[in-house]
Design a protein around this motif. Structure first.
Motif, PDB file in Angstrom:
ATOM      1  N   ARG A  33      40.561  35.603  34.726  1.00 43.27           N
ATOM      2  CA  ARG A  33      41.825  35.130  35.297  1.00 43.27           C
ATOM      3  C   ARG A  33      42.744  36.335  35.482  1.00 43.27           C
ATOM      4  O   ARG A  33      43.002  37.089  34.533  1.00 43.27           O
ATOM      5  N   CYS A  34      43.255  36.466  36.696  1.00 43.79           N
ATOM      6  CA  CYS A  34      44.125  37.590  37.038  1.00 43.79           C
ATOM      7  C   CYS A  34      45.484  37.407  36.373  1.00 43.79           C
ATOM      8  O   CYS A  34      46.096  36.334  36.485  1.00 43.79           O
ATOM      9  N   ASP A  35      45.961  38.455  35.701  1.00 38.59           N
ATOM     10  CA  ASP A  35      47.299  38.411  35.091  1.00 38.59           C
ATOM     11  C   ASP A  35      48.404  38.484  36.139  1.00 38.59           C
ATOM     12  O   ASP A  35      49.530  38.067  35.874  1.00 38.59           O
ATOM     13  N   ASP A  36      48.099  39.024  37.311  1.00 41.15           N
ATOM     14  CA  ASP A  36      49.142  39.218  38.329  1.00 41.15           C
ATOM     15  C   ASP A  36      49.271  38.042  39.293  1.00 41.15           C
ATOM     16  O   ASP A  36      50.377  37.698  39.684  1.00 41.15           O
ATOM     17  N   CYS A  37      48.145  37.412  39.703  1.00 42.42           N
ATOM     18  CA  CYS A  37      48.262  36.317  40.680  1.00 42.42           C
ATOM     19  C   CYS A  37      47.726  34.988  40.142  1.00 42.42           C
ATOM     20  O   CYS A  37      47.846  33.965  40.822  1.00 42.42           O
ATOM     21  N   GLY A  38      47.121  34.977  38.964  1.00 42.18           N
ATOM     22  CA  GLY A  38      46.653  33.734  38.365  1.00 42.18           C
ATOM     23  C   GLY A  38      45.324  33.223  38.874  1.00 42.18           C
ATOM     24  O   GLY A  38      44.857  32.160  38.453  1.00 42.18           O
ATOM     25  N   LEU A  47      37.840  43.895  39.158  1.00 41.84           N
ATOM     26  CA  LEU A  47      39.164  43.658  39.733  1.00 41.84           C
ATOM     27  C   LEU A  47      39.240  42.279  40.369  1.00 41.84           C
ATOM     28  O   LEU A  47      38.230  41.674  40.696  1.00 41.84           O
ATOM     29  N   CYS A  48      40.474  41.816  40.535  1.00 35.83           N
ATOM     30  CA  CYS A  48      40.700  40.500  41.119  1.00 35.83           C
ATOM     31  C   CYS A  48      40.292  40.513  42.601  1.00 35.83           C
ATOM     32  O   CYS A  48      40.798  41.337  43.365  1.00 35.83           O
ATOM     33  N   PRO A  49      39.397  39.602  43.015  1.00 38.32           N
ATOM     34  CA  PRO A  49      38.989  39.597  44.423  1.00 38.32           C
ATOM     35  C   PRO A  49      40.101  39.137  45.360  1.00 38.32           C
ATOM     36  O   PRO A  49      40.002  39.336  46.566  1.00 38.32           O
ATOM     37  N   ARG A  50      41.174  38.556  44.827  1.00 40.47           N
ATOM     38  CA  ARG A  50      42.278  38.108  45.689  1.00 40.47           C
ATOM     39  C   ARG A  50      43.320  39.206  45.905  1.00 40.47           C
ATOM     40  O   ARG A  50      43.713  39.471  47.022  1.00 40.47           O
ATOM     41  N   CYS A  51      43.775  39.870  44.803  1.00 39.15           N
ATOM     42  CA  CYS A  51      44.878  40.840  44.944  1.00 39.15           C
ATOM     43  C   CYS A  51      44.496  42.256  44.504  1.00 39.15           C
ATOM     44  O   CYS A  51      45.330  43.146  44.533  1.00 39.15           O
ATOM     45  N   MET A  52      43.248  42.456  44.105  1.00 37.95           N
ATOM     46  CA  MET A  52      42.721  43.768  43.703  1.00 37.95           C
ATOM     47  C   MET A  52      43.336  44.311  42.414  1.00 37.95           C
ATOM     48  O   MET A  52      43.180  45.485  42.100  1.00 37.95           O
ATOM     49  N   SER A  53      44.027  43.475  41.666  1.00 40.80           N
ATOM     50  CA  SER A  53      44.582  43.906  40.389  1.00 40.80           C
ATOM     51  C   SER A  53      43.452  44.130  39.384  1.00 40.80           C
ATOM     52  O   SER A  53      42.435  43.437  39.400  1.00 40.80           O
ATOM     53  N   THR A  54      43.658  45.099  38.505  1.00 49.78           N
ATOM     54  CA  THR A  54      42.698  45.314  37.423  1.00 49.78           C
ATOM     55  C   THR A  54      43.208  44.713  36.105  1.00 49.78           C
ATOM     56  O   THR A  54      42.612  44.929  35.057  1.00 49.78           O
TER      57      THR A  54
HETATM   58 ZN   LIG Z   1      44.978  38.689  41.408  1.00 46.67          ZN
END
Ligand SMILES: [Zn+2]
Length: 138
Positions: A33-38, A47-54
């Motif tokens: 679960r991405c901490d930045d976009c959920g 990394l998050c496939p939606r927003c590329m956050s690590t």
């Molecule tokens: Zn994300």
């Protein structure tokens, strides 16, 4: 003389997927679960496939899902598998879709959007558990 039986193939965890496969051996399904976009995702990645956050957490999935699509396999391409068996893509309650098997169900009873639940099946003669799904008992 003992009968030779071809072993079933097992996953070969990469550095990125090792936490996922380790959780399966504890009979838990961890998704990210991405901490930045959920956003929740599978398969495991760095990394998050939606927003590329690590920035992400690994969280335990509820185990509730529904069948997105399925097939009945009548001819196995690898001789270790007994046929027929059900190959499916299920959509987890949290959103990610995963490739799996549906067990404990007749061929004619499968349908799209069928509610299913997670369980872990021990691979015969191996020290491995794999995530599979079965129909929700009503
Ligand atoms: Zn994300």
């Amino acid at each position: 003389m003992a009968e030779f039986k071809i072993p079933k193939p097992l996953p070969l965890p990469s550095e990125d997927s090792k936490p996922y496969w380790d959780s399966c051996q504890r009979q838990e399904l961890l998704i990210q679960r991405c901490d930045d976009c959920g956003y929740y995702w599978l398969p495991p990645s760095i990394l998050c496939p939606r927003c590329m956050s690590t920035n992400f957490q690994r969280v335990k999935a509820s185990g509730k899902a529904k069948i997105f699509t399925w097939e009945v396999t009548h001819q196995a391409l690898y001789p270790a598998f007994d046929t027929p068996f059900h190959v499916a893509i299920v959509e987890l309650e949290e959103g990610p879709r995963m490739h799996t098997n549906i067990v404990g169900c007749k061929n004619e009873d499968l349908y799209v959007d069928m509610p299913v639940e997670l369980f872990f099946e021990k691979v015969e003669d191996q020290d491995w558990y794999l995530p599979k799904f079965k129909p929700v008992e009503s």
